[in-house]
Scaffold this active site. Structure first.
Site, mmCIF file in Angstrom:
data_model
loop_
_atom_site.group_PDB
_atom_site.id
_atom_site.type_symbol
_atom_site.label_atom_id
_atom_site.label_comp_id
_atom_site.label_asym_id
_atom_site.label_seq_id
_atom_site.Cartn_x
_atom_site.Cartn_y
_atom_site.Cartn_z
ATOM 1 N N GLU A 1 0.669 -3.867 5.126
ATOM 2 C CA GLU A 1 0.945 -4.496 3.454
ATOM 3 C C GLU A 1 1.256 -5.455 2.992
ATOM 4 O OE1 GLU A 1 1.240 -2.242 -0.360
ATOM 5 O OE2 GLU A 1 -1.334 -1.666 -0.256
ATOM 6 N N ARG B 1 6.121 -0.667 -1.644
ATOM 7 C CA ARG B 1 6.554 0.127 -0.161
ATOM 8 C C ARG B 1 7.741 -0.386 0.084
ATOM 9 N NH1 ARG B 1 2.973 -4.357 -0.828
ATOM 10 N NH2 ARG B 1 3.274 -6.359 0.173
ATOM 11 N N GLU C 1 -5.789 6.902 -8.965
ATOM 12 C CA GLU C 1 -5.485 8.088 -8.267
ATOM 13 C C GLU C 1 -4.487 9.131 -8.768
ATOM 14 O OE1 GLU C 1 -5.944 5.372 -6.372
ATOM 15 O OE2 GLU C 1 -6.844 5.586 -4.813
ATOM 16 N N HIS D 1 0.156 13.478 25.440
ATOM 17 C CA HIS D 1 -1.530 14.279 25.832
ATOM 18 C C HIS D 1 -2.701 13.637 24.561
ATOM 19 C CE1 HIS D 1 1.174 16.824 28.576
ATOM 20 N NE2 HIS D 1 1.934 16.289 27.090
HETATM 21 O O1 F6P Z 1 -1.981 -0.572 -2.822
HETATM 22 C C1 F6P Z 1 -1.791 -1.055 -3.707
HETATM 23 C C2 F6P Z 1 -0.685 -0.555 -4.313
HETATM 24 O O2 F6P Z 1 -0.165 -1.410 -5.030
HETATM 25 C C3 F6P Z 1 0.847 -0.343 -3.728
HETATM 26 O O3 F6P Z 1 1.468 -1.529 -3.379
HETATM 27 C C4 F6P Z 1 1.405 0.774 -4.258
HETATM 28 O O4 F6P Z 1 2.541 1.189 -3.541
HETATM 29 C C5 F6P Z 1 0.113 1.542 -5.012
HETATM 30 O O5 F6P Z 1 -0.955 0.952 -5.340
HETATM 31 C C6 F6P Z 1 0.351 2.507 -6.123
HETATM 32 O O6 F6P Z 1 0.638 1.742 -6.816
HETATM 33 P P1 F6P Z 1 1.359 2.514 -8.176
HETATM 34 O O7 F6P Z 1 3.180 3.093 -7.898
HETATM 35 O O8 F6P Z 1 1.764 1.517 -9.110
HETATM 36 O O9 F6P Z 1 1.001 4.171 -8.615
#
Ligand code: F6P
Length: 545
Positions: free
Chosen positions: A356, A271, A214, A387
Protein backbone atom coordinates in the site's frame (compact mmCIF):
# COMPACT_ATOMS: atom_id res chain seq x y z
CA UNK A 1 11.74 22.50 -6.94
CA UNK A 2 11.62 19.83 -9.64
CA UNK A 3 13.79 16.80 -8.90
CA UNK A 4 15.93 15.24 -11.63
CA UNK A 5 14.39 12.09 -13.10
CA UNK A 6 15.77 9.10 -11.21
CA UNK A 7 17.08 7.25 -14.26
CA UNK A 8 19.19 10.26 -15.29
CA UNK A 9 21.13 10.36 -12.02
CA UNK A 10 24.83 9.38 -12.35
CA UNK A 11 24.50 6.68 -9.65
CA UNK A 12 21.48 5.14 -11.39
CA UNK A 13 23.35 5.02 -14.69
CA UNK A 14 26.44 3.59 -13.00
CA UNK A 15 24.33 0.94 -11.26
CA UNK A 16 22.74 0.01 -14.60
CA UNK A 17 26.20 -0.52 -16.12
CA UNK A 18 27.51 -2.26 -13.03
CA UNK A 19 24.54 -4.66 -12.96
CA UNK A 20 25.73 -6.07 -16.31
CA UNK A 21 28.99 -7.16 -14.65
CA UNK A 22 27.25 -8.54 -11.57
CA UNK A 23 24.76 -10.50 -13.66
CA UNK A 24 27.65 -12.50 -15.08
CA UNK A 25 28.99 -13.42 -11.66
CA UNK A 26 27.89 -16.24 -9.37
CA UNK A 27 27.69 -16.06 -5.60
CA UNK A 28 29.96 -19.15 -5.55
CA UNK A 29 32.63 -17.06 -7.23
CA UNK A 30 32.08 -13.98 -5.07
CA UNK A 31 32.40 -16.05 -1.90
CA UNK A 32 35.48 -17.91 -3.19
CA UNK A 33 37.21 -14.61 -3.96
CA UNK A 34 36.67 -13.10 -0.54
CA UNK A 35 37.05 -15.51 2.34
CA UNK A 36 35.61 -12.96 4.75
CA UNK A 37 32.58 -12.02 2.68
CA UNK A 38 30.20 -13.68 5.17
CA UNK A 39 31.44 -11.36 7.90
CA UNK A 40 32.08 -8.32 5.75
CA UNK A 41 28.58 -7.93 4.33
CA UNK A 42 26.84 -7.85 7.68
CA UNK A 43 25.55 -5.10 9.91
CA UNK A 44 24.22 -4.89 13.42
CA UNK A 45 21.87 -2.23 14.65
CA UNK A 46 19.53 -1.85 17.61
CA UNK A 47 20.25 -5.46 18.54
CA UNK A 48 19.30 -6.99 15.18
CA UNK A 49 21.91 -8.68 13.04
CA UNK A 50 21.65 -8.57 9.25
CA UNK A 51 23.67 -10.88 7.01
CA UNK A 52 23.29 -9.57 3.47
CA UNK A 53 26.34 -11.35 2.07
CA UNK A 54 24.21 -13.72 -0.01
CA UNK A 55 22.96 -10.90 -2.20
CA UNK A 56 24.31 -10.60 -5.71
CA UNK A 57 26.47 -7.64 -4.86
CA UNK A 58 30.09 -6.58 -4.57
CA UNK A 59 31.70 -3.79 -2.55
CA UNK A 60 31.21 -1.65 -5.64
CA UNK A 61 27.46 -2.33 -5.62
CA UNK A 62 27.21 -1.12 -2.03
CA UNK A 63 29.28 1.95 -2.84
CA UNK A 64 27.03 2.82 -5.78
CA UNK A 65 23.86 2.22 -3.77
CA UNK A 66 25.16 4.61 -1.14
CA UNK A 67 25.86 7.07 -3.90
CA UNK A 68 22.28 6.63 -5.12
CA UNK A 69 21.04 7.34 -1.60
CA UNK A 70 23.06 10.55 -1.63
CA UNK A 71 21.86 11.64 -5.05
CA UNK A 72 18.25 11.00 -4.04
CA UNK A 73 18.78 13.03 -0.87
CA UNK A 74 17.88 10.19 1.49
CA UNK A 75 19.43 11.76 4.61
CA UNK A 76 17.45 15.00 4.24
CA UNK A 77 14.27 13.11 3.50
CA UNK A 78 14.73 11.07 6.70
CA UNK A 79 15.37 14.25 8.68
CA UNK A 80 12.26 15.87 7.18
CA UNK A 81 10.11 12.94 8.33
CA UNK A 82 11.50 13.09 11.88
CA UNK A 83 10.99 16.88 11.94
CA UNK A 84 7.31 16.42 11.22
CA UNK A 85 7.34 18.01 7.77
CA UNK A 86 4.32 17.30 5.60
CA UNK A 87 6.05 14.71 3.44
CA UNK A 88 2.77 13.00 2.55
CA UNK A 89 2.31 15.57 -0.19
CA UNK A 90 -0.93 14.38 -1.76
CA UNK A 91 -2.72 14.51 1.59
CA UNK A 92 -0.69 17.41 2.97
CA UNK A 93 0.13 15.49 6.15
CA UNK A 94 3.12 14.86 8.34
CA UNK A 95 4.25 11.24 8.67
CA UNK A 96 5.07 10.70 12.29
CA UNK A 97 4.68 7.11 13.40
CA UNK A 98 8.11 7.71 14.98
CA UNK A 99 6.41 10.14 17.41
CA UNK A 100 4.21 7.28 18.66
CA UNK A 101 7.24 5.69 20.27
CA UNK A 102 9.22 8.77 21.19
CA UNK A 103 10.12 9.06 24.87
CA UNK A 104 8.00 11.27 27.07
CA UNK A 105 10.54 14.13 27.11
CA UNK A 106 10.99 14.29 23.33
CA UNK A 107 9.64 17.24 21.38
CA UNK A 108 8.22 16.76 17.88
CA UNK A 109 6.09 19.55 16.53
CA UNK A 110 3.28 19.47 13.98
CA UNK A 111 1.93 22.91 13.11
CA UNK A 112 3.80 24.30 16.11
CA UNK A 113 2.31 21.83 18.62
CA UNK A 114 4.39 19.23 20.49
CA UNK A 115 2.61 15.98 19.63
CA UNK A 116 4.62 13.77 22.01
CA UNK A 117 2.70 15.09 25.00
CA UNK A 118 -0.62 14.00 23.43
CA UNK A 119 0.86 10.63 22.49
CA UNK A 120 1.73 9.93 26.11
CA UNK A 121 -1.62 11.17 27.37
CA UNK A 122 -3.35 8.62 25.13
CA UNK A 123 -0.90 5.90 26.16
CA UNK A 124 -1.73 6.58 29.81
CA UNK A 125 -5.45 6.45 29.11
CA UNK A 126 -4.98 3.15 27.23
CA UNK A 127 -2.90 1.72 30.08
CA UNK A 128 -5.49 2.61 32.68
CA UNK A 129 -8.26 1.02 30.58
CA UNK A 130 -6.16 -2.06 29.74
CA UNK A 131 -5.39 -2.59 33.43
CA UNK A 132 -9.06 -2.33 34.36
CA UNK A 133 -10.01 -4.94 31.75
CA UNK A 134 -7.12 -7.24 32.70
CA UNK A 135 -7.86 -7.05 36.40
CA UNK A 136 -11.60 -7.53 35.98
CA UNK A 137 -12.42 -4.08 37.37
CA UNK A 138 -14.05 -3.11 34.10
CA UNK A 139 -17.39 -4.89 34.20
CA UNK A 140 -19.87 -5.71 31.47
CA UNK A 141 -23.52 -4.60 31.55
CA UNK A 142 -24.58 -7.43 33.89
CA UNK A 143 -21.63 -6.93 36.25
CA UNK A 144 -19.62 -9.84 34.88
CA UNK A 145 -15.96 -9.31 34.00
CA UNK A 146 -14.78 -9.15 30.40
CA UNK A 147 -13.31 -12.42 29.11
CA UNK A 148 -13.40 -11.79 25.36
CA UNK A 149 -11.95 -8.87 23.43
CA UNK A 150 -12.88 -8.44 19.79
CA UNK A 151 -11.12 -5.89 17.61
CA UNK A 152 -13.22 -4.81 14.65
CA UNK A 153 -11.15 -3.05 12.01
CA UNK A 154 -9.61 -3.60 8.60
CA UNK A 155 -6.30 -2.87 6.85
CA UNK A 156 -4.00 -1.04 9.21
CA UNK A 157 -6.69 -1.13 11.89
CA UNK A 158 -6.57 -4.92 11.83
CA UNK A 159 -3.35 -6.32 10.37
CA UNK A 160 -0.99 -4.72 12.89
CA UNK A 161 -3.12 -5.73 15.91
CA UNK A 162 -3.60 -9.31 14.63
CA UNK A 163 0.07 -9.69 13.80
CA UNK A 164 1.19 -8.27 17.15
CA UNK A 165 -1.29 -10.41 19.08
CA UNK A 166 -0.09 -13.58 17.35
CA UNK A 167 3.57 -12.58 17.62
CA UNK A 168 3.31 -11.79 21.33
CA UNK A 169 0.75 -14.41 22.32
CA UNK A 170 3.43 -15.94 24.55
CA UNK A 171 3.26 -12.79 26.71
CA UNK A 172 -0.51 -12.52 26.66
CA UNK A 173 -3.05 -13.05 29.41
CA UNK A 174 -4.30 -16.53 28.57
CA UNK A 175 -7.49 -16.09 30.57
CA UNK A 176 -8.70 -13.61 27.95
CA UNK A 177 -9.82 -14.58 24.46
CA UNK A 178 -8.87 -12.28 21.57
CA UNK A 179 -10.58 -12.28 18.19
CA UNK A 180 -10.27 -10.02 15.17
CA UNK A 181 -13.08 -9.28 12.73
CA UNK A 182 -12.18 -7.51 9.51
CA UNK A 183 -13.97 -8.91 6.47
CA UNK A 184 -17.39 -7.63 5.41
CA UNK A 185 -18.12 -11.29 4.65
CA UNK A 186 -20.60 -12.15 7.42
CA UNK A 187 -18.80 -15.43 8.03
CA UNK A 188 -16.00 -13.52 9.74
CA UNK A 189 -18.39 -12.01 12.28
CA UNK A 190 -20.48 -15.13 12.81
CA UNK A 191 -17.48 -17.42 13.35
CA UNK A 192 -15.75 -14.96 15.68
CA UNK A 193 -18.77 -14.56 17.95
CA UNK A 194 -20.62 -17.88 17.78
CA UNK A 195 -19.22 -19.34 21.01
CA UNK A 196 -18.96 -16.09 22.98
CA UNK A 197 -21.19 -14.74 25.71
CA UNK A 198 -22.16 -11.10 24.99
CA UNK A 199 -22.17 -10.38 28.75
CA UNK A 200 -18.40 -11.04 28.80
CA UNK A 201 -17.46 -9.54 25.43
CA UNK A 202 -15.84 -6.18 24.72
CA UNK A 203 -15.71 -4.77 21.19
CA UNK A 204 -12.96 -2.37 20.17
CA UNK A 205 -14.08 -0.57 17.04
CA UNK A 206 -10.82 0.48 15.40
CA UNK A 207 -11.05 2.81 12.46
CA UNK A 208 -9.02 5.88 11.73
CA UNK A 209 -11.84 7.43 9.71
CA UNK A 210 -14.79 5.65 11.38
CA UNK A 211 -16.42 5.51 7.96
CA UNK A 212 -14.91 2.35 6.46
CA UNK A 213 -17.73 0.21 5.04
CA UNK A 214 -16.44 -3.13 6.34
CA UNK A 215 -15.74 -1.89 9.85
CA UNK A 216 -18.97 0.06 10.24
CA UNK A 217 -21.02 -2.87 8.91
CA UNK A 218 -19.35 -5.22 11.39
CA UNK A 219 -19.69 -2.67 14.20
CA UNK A 220 -23.45 -2.38 13.58
CA UNK A 221 -23.79 -6.17 13.51
CA UNK A 222 -21.88 -6.30 16.80
CA UNK A 223 -24.24 -3.80 18.37
CA UNK A 224 -27.26 -5.78 17.15
CA UNK A 225 -25.71 -9.02 18.49
CA UNK A 226 -25.15 -7.41 21.86
CA UNK A 227 -28.54 -5.74 22.10
CA UNK A 228 -30.29 -8.99 21.20
CA UNK A 229 -28.78 -10.50 24.32
CA UNK A 230 -29.84 -7.54 26.47
CA UNK A 231 -33.38 -7.14 25.12
CA UNK A 232 -32.50 -3.94 23.32
CA UNK A 233 -31.14 -2.12 26.39
CA UNK A 234 -28.94 0.52 24.71
CA UNK A 235 -27.19 1.28 27.99
CA UNK A 236 -25.22 -1.95 27.46
CA UNK A 237 -23.28 -0.30 24.59
CA UNK A 238 -21.26 1.87 26.97
CA UNK A 239 -19.87 -1.17 28.83
CA UNK A 240 -19.20 -3.33 25.78
CA UNK A 241 -17.96 -0.91 23.11
CA UNK A 242 -14.93 1.32 22.95
CA UNK A 243 -13.57 3.08 19.89
CA UNK A 244 -10.16 3.90 18.50
CA UNK A 245 -10.36 6.66 15.94
CA UNK A 246 -9.36 10.13 14.79
CA UNK A 247 -13.03 10.97 14.16
CA UNK A 248 -14.69 11.86 17.49
CA UNK A 249 -17.89 13.05 15.80
CA UNK A 250 -18.56 9.76 14.01
CA UNK A 251 -17.72 7.81 17.17
CA UNK A 252 -20.33 9.78 19.11
CA UNK A 253 -22.84 9.30 16.27
CA UNK A 254 -22.39 5.54 16.60
CA UNK A 255 -23.32 5.83 20.27
CA UNK A 256 -19.95 5.31 21.89
CA UNK A 257 -19.24 7.64 24.78
CA UNK A 258 -16.31 9.97 24.05
CA UNK A 259 -14.87 8.90 27.40
CA UNK A 260 -14.47 5.45 25.86
CA UNK A 261 -12.73 6.72 22.77
CA UNK A 262 -8.98 6.49 22.30
CA UNK A 263 -7.72 9.03 19.80
CA UNK A 264 -4.91 9.30 17.35
CA UNK A 265 -3.99 11.77 14.66
CA UNK A 266 -4.02 12.31 10.90
CA UNK A 267 -0.22 12.14 10.89
CA UNK A 268 -0.41 8.42 11.65
CA UNK A 269 -0.98 6.41 8.47
CA UNK A 270 -3.31 3.40 8.83
CA UNK A 271 -0.56 0.89 8.02
CA UNK A 272 1.81 2.66 10.41
CA UNK A 273 -0.65 2.77 13.29
CA UNK A 274 -0.04 -0.35 15.38
CA UNK A 275 1.94 1.68 17.94
CA UNK A 276 -0.94 4.13 18.38
CA UNK A 277 -4.24 3.49 20.18
CA UNK A 278 -4.93 1.04 17.33
CA UNK A 279 -2.74 -1.23 19.47
CA UNK A 280 -5.30 -1.19 22.31
CA UNK A 281 -6.10 -4.90 21.86
CA UNK A 282 -2.34 -5.63 21.93
CA UNK A 283 -1.99 -3.67 25.15
CA UNK A 284 -4.90 -5.50 26.78
CA UNK A 285 -3.39 -8.81 25.69
CA UNK A 286 0.20 -8.27 26.83
CA UNK A 287 -0.21 -5.51 29.42
CA UNK A 288 1.00 -1.90 29.39
CA UNK A 289 4.59 -2.72 30.40
CA UNK A 290 5.12 -5.09 27.48
CA UNK A 291 3.39 -2.61 25.16
CA UNK A 292 5.82 0.09 26.26
CA UNK A 293 8.67 -2.36 25.60
CA UNK A 294 7.32 -2.79 22.05
CA UNK A 295 7.41 1.00 21.63
CA UNK A 296 10.90 1.21 23.14
CA UNK A 297 12.16 -1.37 20.63
CA UNK A 298 10.68 0.57 17.72
CA UNK A 299 12.21 3.79 19.08
CA UNK A 300 15.64 2.16 19.28
CA UNK A 301 15.36 1.23 15.62
CA UNK A 302 14.12 4.77 14.79
CA UNK A 303 17.24 6.21 16.40
CA UNK A 304 19.46 3.72 14.62
CA UNK A 305 17.82 4.65 11.30
CA UNK A 306 18.10 8.37 11.98
CA UNK A 307 21.73 8.35 13.06
CA UNK A 308 23.71 5.33 11.81
CA UNK A 309 25.89 5.80 8.74
CA UNK A 310 24.41 4.24 5.61
CA UNK A 311 26.84 1.32 5.46
CA UNK A 312 25.82 0.27 8.98
CA UNK A 313 22.21 1.30 8.79
CA UNK A 314 19.93 -1.75 8.67
CA UNK A 315 16.78 -0.16 7.22
CA UNK A 316 18.87 1.75 4.66
CA UNK A 317 20.71 -1.42 3.61
CA UNK A 318 17.52 -3.46 3.42
CA UNK A 319 15.77 -0.75 1.43
CA UNK A 320 18.66 -0.16 -0.96
CA UNK A 321 19.07 -3.90 -1.54
CA UNK A 322 15.38 -4.09 -2.43
CA UNK A 323 15.93 -1.28 -4.94
CA UNK A 324 18.97 -3.14 -6.32
CA UNK A 325 17.11 -6.45 -6.69
CA UNK A 326 14.01 -4.78 -8.13
CA UNK A 327 15.46 -2.24 -10.51
CA UNK A 328 18.80 -3.71 -11.51
CA UNK A 329 18.33 -7.48 -11.24
CA UNK A 330 14.68 -7.51 -12.33
CA UNK A 331 13.17 -9.19 -9.25
CA UNK A 332 9.44 -8.67 -8.91
CA UNK A 333 8.84 -9.95 -5.44
CA UNK A 334 10.35 -10.33 -2.00
CA UNK A 335 9.55 -13.43 0.05
CA UNK A 336 9.55 -12.84 3.79
CA UNK A 337 10.09 -16.11 5.61
CA UNK A 338 10.02 -15.98 9.40
CA UNK A 339 11.49 -19.07 11.08
CA UNK A 340 9.40 -18.32 14.15
CA UNK A 341 5.88 -19.63 14.25
CA UNK A 342 4.61 -16.74 16.35
CA UNK A 343 5.39 -14.49 13.38
CA UNK A 344 2.95 -16.33 11.16
CA UNK A 345 0.93 -13.18 10.37
CA UNK A 346 4.02 -11.03 9.83
CA UNK A 347 4.05 -11.52 6.02
CA UNK A 348 0.35 -10.56 5.83
CA UNK A 349 1.07 -7.46 7.89
CA UNK A 350 4.02 -6.59 5.65
CA UNK A 351 1.90 -6.92 2.53
CA UNK A 352 -0.11 -3.84 3.46
CA UNK A 353 2.88 -1.99 4.86
CA UNK A 354 4.98 -2.46 1.75
CA UNK A 355 2.50 -2.66 -1.08
CA UNK A 356 0.00 0.00 0.00
CA UNK A 357 3.02 2.25 0.61
CA UNK A 358 5.07 1.67 -2.51
CA UNK A 359 2.56 0.42 -5.08
CA UNK A 360 2.69 3.75 -6.92
CA UNK A 361 2.97 4.64 -10.60
CA UNK A 362 3.75 8.36 -10.43
CA UNK A 363 6.38 10.41 -8.64
CA UNK A 364 5.61 12.82 -5.83
CA UNK A 365 5.10 15.56 -8.42
CA UNK A 366 2.76 13.41 -10.49
CA UNK A 367 5.10 12.32 -13.28
CA UNK A 368 4.76 8.71 -14.51
CA UNK A 369 7.71 6.61 -13.36
CA UNK A 370 9.81 4.77 -15.95
CA UNK A 371 11.17 2.22 -13.49
CA UNK A 372 9.64 -0.48 -11.31
CA UNK A 373 8.43 0.53 -7.86
CA UNK A 374 7.19 -1.59 -4.94
CA UNK A 375 7.80 -5.31 -5.34
CA UNK A 376 5.22 -7.89 -4.26
CA UNK A 377 5.79 -8.97 -0.66
CA UNK A 378 4.54 -12.34 0.47
CA UNK A 379 5.56 -15.27 2.59
CA UNK A 380 4.81 -17.96 5.12
CA UNK A 381 6.60 -19.14 8.20
CA UNK A 382 9.39 -21.67 7.79
CA UNK A 383 9.56 -24.59 7.65
CA UNK A 384 6.02 -24.87 6.23
CA UNK A 385 6.91 -22.87 3.13
CA UNK A 386 9.72 -25.29 2.36
CA UNK A 387 7.15 -28.00 1.68
CA UNK A 388 5.05 -25.72 -0.43
CA UNK A 389 6.46 -22.98 -2.64
CA UNK A 390 10.23 -23.14 -2.05
CA UNK A 391 10.55 -25.45 -5.08
CA UNK A 392 9.89 -22.43 -7.30
CA UNK A 393 12.34 -20.26 -5.38
CA UNK A 394 15.08 -22.90 -5.77
CA UNK A 395 14.52 -24.15 -9.30
CA UNK A 396 11.92 -21.90 -10.95
CA UNK A 397 12.69 -19.35 -13.64
CA UNK A 398 12.16 -16.26 -11.49
CA UNK A 399 14.50 -14.41 -9.20
CA UNK A 400 12.89 -14.25 -5.76
CA UNK A 401 14.97 -12.48 -3.11
CA UNK A 402 14.19 -13.87 0.33
CA UNK A 403 14.29 -12.30 3.78
CA UNK A 404 14.77 -15.03 6.37
CA UNK A 405 14.01 -14.03 9.96
CA UNK A 406 15.25 -16.17 12.85
CA UNK A 407 15.85 -16.00 16.59
CA UNK A 408 18.61 -17.59 18.64
CA UNK A 409 16.29 -18.53 21.50
CA UNK A 410 12.85 -20.08 21.19
CA UNK A 411 10.02 -18.82 23.38
CA UNK A 412 8.86 -22.35 23.97
CA UNK A 413 11.92 -24.66 24.06
CA UNK A 414 11.05 -28.21 23.14
CA UNK A 415 13.67 -30.92 22.73
CA UNK A 416 15.70 -30.49 19.54
CA UNK A 417 13.06 -28.44 17.74
CA UNK A 418 14.88 -25.14 17.74
CA UNK A 419 18.21 -26.44 16.44
CA UNK A 420 16.33 -28.25 13.69
CA UNK A 421 14.46 -25.06 12.83
CA UNK A 422 17.63 -22.98 12.69
CA UNK A 423 19.48 -25.68 10.72
CA UNK A 424 16.75 -25.34 8.12
CA UNK A 425 16.92 -21.58 7.81
CA UNK A 426 20.70 -21.59 7.38
CA UNK A 427 20.47 -24.51 4.93
CA UNK A 428 17.86 -22.78 2.79
CA UNK A 429 19.92 -19.62 2.40
CA UNK A 430 23.00 -21.73 1.63
CA UNK A 431 21.19 -23.85 -0.95
CA UNK A 432 19.72 -20.77 -2.65
CA UNK A 433 23.10 -19.07 -2.90
CA UNK A 434 25.34 -21.95 -3.90
CA UNK A 435 23.00 -24.50 -5.44
CA UNK A 436 24.34 -27.77 -6.76
CA UNK A 437 26.30 -28.03 -9.98
CA UNK A 438 26.07 -30.62 -12.76
CA UNK A 439 29.45 -32.01 -11.65
CA UNK A 440 28.28 -32.40 -8.08
CA UNK A 441 25.06 -34.10 -9.16
CA UNK A 442 26.93 -36.48 -11.53
CA UNK A 443 29.44 -37.31 -8.80
CA UNK A 444 26.55 -38.70 -6.78
CA UNK A 445 25.96 -41.28 -9.52
CA UNK A 446 22.66 -39.76 -10.61
CA UNK A 447 21.43 -41.28 -13.94
CA UNK A 448 22.14 -38.90 -16.86
CA UNK A 449 18.45 -38.32 -17.61
CA UNK A 450 17.83 -37.07 -14.10
CA UNK A 451 20.86 -34.80 -13.84
CA UNK A 452 19.18 -31.61 -15.17
CA UNK A 453 16.27 -32.12 -12.78
CA UNK A 454 18.58 -32.36 -9.82
CA UNK A 455 20.76 -29.37 -10.62
CA UNK A 456 20.24 -26.22 -8.53
CA UNK A 457 21.51 -23.15 -10.32
CA UNK A 458 22.01 -21.21 -7.06
CA UNK A 459 22.91 -17.52 -7.25
CA UNK A 460 19.57 -16.67 -5.65
CA UNK A 461 19.77 -13.77 -3.20
CA UNK A 462 18.70 -13.72 0.42
CA UNK A 463 19.08 -11.77 3.65
CA UNK A 464 19.11 -13.31 7.09
CA UNK A 465 17.87 -11.24 10.00
CA UNK A 466 18.93 -12.79 13.26
CA UNK A 467 17.81 -11.63 16.70
CA UNK A 468 18.09 -12.99 20.18
CA UNK A 469 14.51 -13.78 21.08
CA UNK A 470 11.04 -12.69 20.00
CA UNK A 471 10.31 -10.24 22.81
CA UNK A 472 7.98 -7.22 22.57
CA UNK A 473 11.12 -5.09 22.17
CA UNK A 474 12.42 -7.26 19.32
CA UNK A 475 9.05 -7.11 17.55
CA UNK A 476 9.10 -3.31 17.81
CA UNK A 477 12.54 -3.26 16.21
CA UNK A 478 11.54 -5.62 13.43
CA UNK A 479 8.43 -3.64 12.54
CA UNK A 480 10.36 -0.35 12.53
CA UNK A 481 13.09 -1.97 10.43
CA UNK A 482 10.59 -2.75 7.68
CA UNK A 483 8.75 0.57 8.03
CA UNK A 484 11.99 2.43 7.43
CA UNK A 485 13.11 0.07 4.66
CA UNK A 486 9.85 0.98 2.90
CA UNK A 487 10.68 4.64 3.46
CA UNK A 488 14.12 4.24 1.91
CA UNK A 489 12.68 2.57 -1.19
CA UNK A 490 10.02 5.27 -1.56
CA UNK A 491 12.64 7.99 -1.09
CA UNK A 492 14.81 6.57 -3.88
CA UNK A 493 11.83 6.09 -6.19
CA UNK A 494 10.62 9.60 -5.35
CA UNK A 495 7.07 8.41 -4.70
CA UNK A 496 4.61 9.26 -1.94
CA UNK A 497 4.77 6.15 0.26
CA UNK A 498 2.10 7.48 2.59
CA UNK A 499 -1.05 7.87 0.50
CA UNK A 500 -3.24 5.08 -0.93
CA UNK A 501 -5.44 6.50 -3.67
CA UNK A 502 -5.44 3.14 -5.43
CA UNK A 503 -7.96 1.68 -3.01
CA UNK A 504 -10.59 4.35 -3.74
CA UNK A 505 -12.03 3.38 -7.13
CA UNK A 506 -13.16 -0.09 -6.03
CA UNK A 507 -14.82 1.41 -2.92
CA UNK A 508 -16.79 3.93 -5.01
CA UNK A 509 -17.89 1.34 -7.56
CA UNK A 510 -19.02 -1.06 -4.81
CA UNK A 511 -21.22 1.67 -3.30
CA UNK A 512 -22.82 2.14 -6.70
CA UNK A 513 -23.48 -1.59 -7.09
CA UNK A 514 -24.96 -2.22 -3.60
CA UNK A 515 -28.44 -0.80 -4.43
CA UNK A 516 -28.40 -2.64 -7.75
CA UNK A 517 -28.08 -5.92 -5.84
CA UNK A 518 -30.58 -5.02 -3.15
CA UNK A 519 -33.39 -3.27 -5.08
CA UNK A 520 -36.64 -5.18 -5.41
CA UNK A 521 -37.33 -4.11 -8.97
CA UNK A 522 -34.84 -4.92 -11.74
CA UNK A 523 -32.31 -2.08 -11.92
CA UNK A 524 -31.35 -0.30 -15.14
CA UNK A 525 -27.69 -1.20 -15.37
CA UNK A 526 -25.17 1.01 -17.09
CA UNK A 527 -21.93 -0.92 -16.48
CA UNK A 528 -19.93 -2.82 -19.08
CA UNK A 529 -21.59 -5.97 -20.42
CA UNK A 530 -19.64 -8.30 -18.12
CA UNK A 531 -20.52 -6.42 -14.90
CA UNK A 532 -24.16 -6.04 -16.02
CA UNK A 533 -24.43 -9.74 -16.78
CA UNK A 534 -22.86 -10.75 -13.46
CA UNK A 535 -25.27 -8.52 -11.53
CA UNK A 536 -28.32 -9.95 -13.37
CA UNK A 537 -27.06 -13.49 -12.79
CA UNK A 538 -26.43 -12.89 -9.08
CA UNK A 539 -29.91 -11.38 -8.66
CA UNK A 540 -31.52 -14.37 -10.30
CA UNK A 541 -29.41 -16.89 -8.31
CA UNK A 542 -30.29 -15.03 -5.13
CA UNK A 543 -34.02 -15.43 -5.83
CA UNK A 544 -33.71 -19.22 -6.23
CA UNK A 545 -32.70 -20.09 -2.65
O1 F6P B 1 -7.38 0.17 2.50
C1 F6P B 1 -7.42 1.54 2.63
C2 F6P B 1 -7.34 1.99 4.05
O2 F6P B 1 -7.57 3.35 4.07
C3 F6P B 1 -6.04 1.63 4.74
O3 F6P B 1 -5.01 2.48 4.47
C4 F6P B 1 -6.47 1.63 6.17
O4 F6P B 1 -5.52 0.99 6.98
C5 F6P B 1 -7.78 0.90 6.06
O5 F6P B 1 -8.34 1.36 4.86
C6 F6P B 1 -8.73 1.10 7.20
O6 F6P B 1 -9.10 2.43 7.38
P1 F6P B 1 -9.79 2.96 8.69
O7 F6P B 1 -8.86 2.72 9.83
O8 F6P B 1 -10.07 4.40 8.46
O9 F6P B 1 -11.06 2.16 8.90
Amino acid sequence: MKTKPLTTLPAWKALTRHSQTIKRRHLRELFAQDKRRGERFTAEGAGLFLDYSKNRISAETVRLLRQLAKETDLRNKVAAMFRGEKINVTENRAVLHVALRAPRNAVIRVDGKNVVREVHAVLNKMASFANRVRSGKWKGHTGRRIRNVINIGIGGSDLGPVMAYEALRHYSDRSLTFRFISNVDGADFVEATRDLDPAETLFIISSKTFTTLETMTNAHSARAWLLRAFRGDAKAVARHFVAVSTNAEKVAEFGIDRANMFGFWDWVGGRYSMNSAIGLSTMIAIGPAHFRALLAGAHEMDEHFRTAPLEKNLPALLGLLTVWNTNFLGAETVAVLPYENYLKRFPAYLQQLTMESNGKHVTRDGQPVNYATGPIFWGEPGTNGQHSFYQLIHQGTRLIPCDFIAFAHPLTPLGRHHDLLLANVFAQAEALAFGKTVTEVKAEGVPAALVPHKVFSGNRPSNIILADKLTPTALGKLVALYEHSVFVQGAVWNIDSFDQWGVELGKVLAQRIVPELESRSAPKLKHDSSTNHLIYRYRSMKRKR
